[in-house]
Design a protein around this motif. Sequence first.
Motif, PDB file in Angstrom:
ATOM      1  N   GLY A  94       1.632   9.992 -10.335  1.00  0.00           N
ATOM      2  CA  GLY A  94       0.809   9.951 -11.721  1.00  0.00           C
ATOM      3  C   GLY A  94       0.882   8.490 -12.209  1.00  0.00           C
ATOM      4  O   GLY A  94      -0.036   8.523 -13.555  1.00  0.00           O
ATOM      5  N   THR A  95       1.227   7.605 -11.695  1.00  0.00           N
ATOM      6  CA  THR A  95       1.007   5.973 -12.323  1.00  0.00           C
ATOM      7  C   THR A  95      -0.122   5.418 -12.092  1.00  0.00           C
ATOM      8  O   THR A  95      -0.729   5.711 -10.983  1.00  0.00           O
ATOM      9  CB  THR A  95       2.159   5.317 -11.472  1.00  0.00           C
ATOM     10  OG1 THR A  95       3.414   5.924 -12.075  1.00  0.00           O
ATOM     11  CG2 THR A  95       2.189   3.997 -12.436  1.00  0.00           C
ATOM     12  N   LEU A 153       0.888  -1.289   0.129  1.00  0.00           N
ATOM     13  CA  LEU A 153      -0.067  -0.048   0.126  1.00  0.00           C
ATOM     14  C   LEU A 153       0.745   1.226  -0.190  1.00  0.00           C
ATOM     15  O   LEU A 153       0.470   2.272  -0.794  1.00  0.00           O
ATOM     16  CB  LEU A 153      -0.913  -0.023   1.002  1.00  0.00           C
ATOM     17  CG  LEU A 153      -2.007  -1.201   1.088  1.00  0.00           C
ATOM     18  CD1 LEU A 153      -2.800  -1.328   2.390  1.00  0.00           C
ATOM     19  CD2 LEU A 153      -2.918  -0.964  -0.073  1.00  0.00           C
ATOM     20  N   GLN A 154       1.805   1.192   0.764  1.00  0.00           N
ATOM     21  CA  GLN A 154       3.062   2.111   0.724  1.00  0.00           C
ATOM     22  C   GLN A 154       3.370   2.793  -0.800  1.00  0.00           C
ATOM     23  O   GLN A 154       3.520   3.700  -1.282  1.00  0.00           O
ATOM     24  CB  GLN A 154       4.200   2.184   1.522  1.00  0.00           C
ATOM     25  CG  GLN A 154       4.010   2.319   2.896  1.00  0.00           C
ATOM     26  CD  GLN A 154       5.341   2.247   3.926  1.00  0.00           C
ATOM     27  OE1 GLN A 154       6.056   1.429   3.460  1.00  0.00           O
ATOM     28  NE2 GLN A 154       5.471   3.083   4.957  1.00  0.00           N
ATOM     29  N   THR A 155       3.769   1.612  -1.361  1.00  0.00           N
ATOM     30  CA  THR A 155       4.483   1.631  -2.615  1.00  0.00           C
ATOM     31  C   THR A 155       3.329   2.131  -3.813  1.00  0.00           C
ATOM     32  O   THR A 155       3.697   3.107  -4.677  1.00  0.00           O
ATOM     33  CB  THR A 155       4.914   0.254  -3.109  1.00  0.00           C
ATOM     34  OG1 THR A 155       5.897   0.133  -2.103  1.00  0.00           O
ATOM     35  CG2 THR A 155       5.448   0.253  -4.582  1.00  0.00           C
ATOM     36  N   ALA A 156       2.105   1.590  -3.428  1.00  0.00           N
ATOM     37  CA  ALA A 156       0.992   2.039  -4.428  1.00  0.00           C
ATOM     38  C   ALA A 156       0.578   3.494  -4.158  1.00  0.00           C
ATOM     39  O   ALA A 156       0.411   4.315  -5.394  1.00  0.00           O
ATOM     40  CB  ALA A 156      -0.288   1.230  -4.217  1.00  0.00           C
ATOM     41  N   GLN A 157       0.893   4.061  -3.061  1.00  0.00           N
ATOM     42  CA  GLN A 157       0.412   5.382  -2.642  1.00  0.00           C
ATOM     43  C   GLN A 157       1.556   6.348  -3.471  1.00  0.00           C
ATOM     44  O   GLN A 157       1.060   7.358  -3.952  1.00  0.00           O
ATOM     45  CB  GLN A 157       0.509   5.676  -1.318  1.00  0.00           C
ATOM     46  CG  GLN A 157      -0.686   5.304  -0.342  1.00  0.00           C
ATOM     47  CD  GLN A 157      -1.720   6.185  -0.144  1.00  0.00           C
ATOM     48  OE1 GLN A 157      -1.420   7.267  -0.175  1.00  0.00           O
ATOM     49  NE2 GLN A 157      -3.036   5.669  -0.222  1.00  0.00           N
ATOM     50  N   ARG A 158       2.714   6.037  -3.233  1.00  0.00           N
ATOM     51  CA  ARG A 158       3.975   6.693  -3.948  1.00  0.00           C
ATOM     52  C   ARG A 158       3.809   6.659  -5.569  1.00  0.00           C
ATOM     53  O   ARG A 158       3.893   7.706  -6.015  1.00  0.00           O
ATOM     54  CB  ARG A 158       5.270   6.045  -3.469  1.00  0.00           C
ATOM     55  CG  ARG A 158       5.839   6.761  -2.131  1.00  0.00           C
ATOM     56  CD  ARG A 158       7.154   6.221  -1.804  1.00  0.00           C
ATOM     57  NE  ARG A 158       7.004   4.992  -1.168  1.00  0.00           N
ATOM     58  CZ  ARG A 158       7.756   3.900  -1.197  1.00  0.00           C
ATOM     59  NH1 ARG A 158       8.672   3.822  -1.629  1.00  0.00           N
ATOM     60  NH2 ARG A 158       7.592   2.965  -0.484  1.00  0.00           N
ATOM     61  N   ALA A 159       3.442   5.567  -6.119  1.00  0.00           N
ATOM     62  CA  ALA A 159       3.091   5.430  -7.458  1.00  0.00           C
ATOM     63  C   ALA A 159       2.047   6.385  -7.640  1.00  0.00           C
ATOM     64  O   ALA A 159       1.960   7.087  -9.049  1.00  0.00           O
ATOM     65  CB  ALA A 159       2.973   4.107  -8.018  1.00  0.00           C
ATOM     66  N   LEU A 160       0.699   6.522  -7.125  1.00  0.00           N
ATOM     67  CA  LEU A 160      -0.202   7.379  -7.516  1.00  0.00           C
ATOM     68  C   LEU A 160       0.213   8.724  -7.494  1.00  0.00           C
ATOM     69  O   LEU A 160      -0.143   9.744  -8.340  1.00  0.00           O
ATOM     70  CB  LEU A 160      -1.441   7.266  -6.370  1.00  0.00           C
ATOM     71  CG  LEU A 160      -2.255   5.973  -6.852  1.00  0.00           C
ATOM     72  CD1 LEU A 160      -3.262   5.692  -5.537  1.00  0.00           C
ATOM     73  CD2 LEU A 160      -3.081   6.115  -8.026  1.00  0.00           C
ATOM     74  N   GLN A 161       0.928   9.203  -6.266  1.00  0.00           N
ATOM     75  CA  GLN A 161       1.282  10.530  -6.375  1.00  0.00           C
ATOM     76  C   GLN A 161       2.205  11.084  -7.517  1.00  0.00           C
ATOM     77  O   GLN A 161       2.209  12.253  -7.818  1.00  0.00           O
ATOM     78  CB  GLN A 161       2.055  10.678  -5.034  1.00  0.00           C
ATOM     79  CG  GLN A 161       1.236  10.542  -3.918  1.00  0.00           C
ATOM     80  CD  GLN A 161       2.084  10.472  -2.370  1.00  0.00           C
ATOM     81  OE1 GLN A 161       3.282  10.479  -2.297  1.00  0.00           O
ATOM     82  NE2 GLN A 161       1.350  10.588  -1.283  1.00  0.00           N
TER      83      GLN A 161
END
Length: 61
Positions: free
Chosen positions: A45-46, A35-43
Amino acid sequence: MEATGIQKSIAHTRLGTLTIFAGYASGCGKTYRMLQTAQRALQCGTDVVVASAEPELWPET
């Protein structure tokens, strides 16, 4: 030979990546890290797709 619409579409599609978070024991932080990795990717723009298979129910997830 001319490319069909589907072939043209596939030629312009960027392939994604698959990341698997695996660990030996329950509660070692796999879901939390995912979930941490997904949040960073979303931030950044991925686009992110998350799936989880949980044989046990954890209230935190």
